[in-house]
Design a protein around this motif. Structure first.
Motif, short mmCIF file in Angstrom:
data_model
loop_
_atom_site.label_atom_id
_atom_site.label_comp_id
_atom_site.label_asym_id
_atom_site.label_seq_id
_atom_site.Cartn_x
_atom_site.Cartn_y
_atom_site.Cartn_z
N PHE A 37 0.85 -1.18 0.00
CA PHE A 37 0.00 0.00 0.00
C PHE A 37 0.89 1.23 0.00
N GLN A 39 0.81 5.73 0.92
CA GLN A 39 0.08 6.88 1.45
C GLN A 39 0.87 8.15 1.14
N LYS A 43 -3.39 12.32 1.97
CA LYS A 43 -4.28 11.36 1.30
C LYS A 43 -4.41 10.09 2.12
N GLU A 44 -5.43 9.32 1.80
CA GLU A 44 -5.64 8.06 2.48
C GLU A 44 -4.68 7.00 1.94
N ARG A 45 -4.43 6.02 2.78
CA ARG A 45 -3.60 4.89 2.34
C ARG A 45 -4.36 4.12 1.26
N GLU A 46 -3.64 3.77 0.19
CA GLU A 46 -4.30 3.11 -0.94
C GLU A 46 -3.57 1.85 -1.35
N ALA A 61 -3.33 -2.17 -8.49
CA ALA A 61 -4.16 -0.99 -8.71
C ALA A 61 -4.02 -0.55 -10.16
N GLU A 107 -7.32 -6.04 -1.70
CA GLU A 107 -7.19 -4.62 -2.04
C GLU A 107 -7.68 -3.74 -0.89
#
Length: 125
Positions: A37, A39, A43-46, A61, A107
């Motif tokens: 992941f 970050q 922003k949010e962790r993606e 992703a 995910e």
């Protein structure tokens, strides 16, 4: 219980490459599904990428598909994230994560039980 330690981050120019490593200690590494992941500031962790089991399913992703590749070496208890064609928008702290529940939706942040401390990747334009 498993401990995760990321390494390999740094500063790279746009278009360059980096390989991140995540070393795991503790329970048998091959039992875990592994994920990466990231970050970015504010922003949010993606989700970036995941590997469900050795030689098995990998997911990416959309933003990194075709540029990043996740792999694992069970003999070394390590998962890798090879990043190529890096863009400034790839700048973030990158985290690896692990779960023994390999059928979860990898995910999702909530799929994982263990997290590393992160490694910074900065891509300059």
């Amino acid at each position: 219980q498993v401990q995760l330690v990321e390494s390999g981050g740094g500063l790279v120019q746009a278009g360059g490459s980096l390989r991140l490593s995540c070393a795991a200690s503790g329970r048998a590494f091959s039992d875990y599904a592994m994920g990466w992941f990231r970050q970015a500031p504010g922003k949010e962790r993606e989700f970036v990428a995941a590997n469900r089991w050795t030689g098995g399913q990998t997911d990416y992703a959309d933003s990194v598909r075709g540029r990043f590749s996740i792999s694992r070496d069970n003999a070394k208890n390590t998962v890798y994230l090879q990043m190529s064609a890096l863009k400034p928008e790839d700048t973030a702290v990158y985290y690896c994560a692990a779960t023994v529940y390999r059928l979860r939706a990898l995910e999702r942040l909530t799929a994982y039980d263990y997290w590393g401390q992160g490694t910074q990747v900065t891509v300059s334009s």
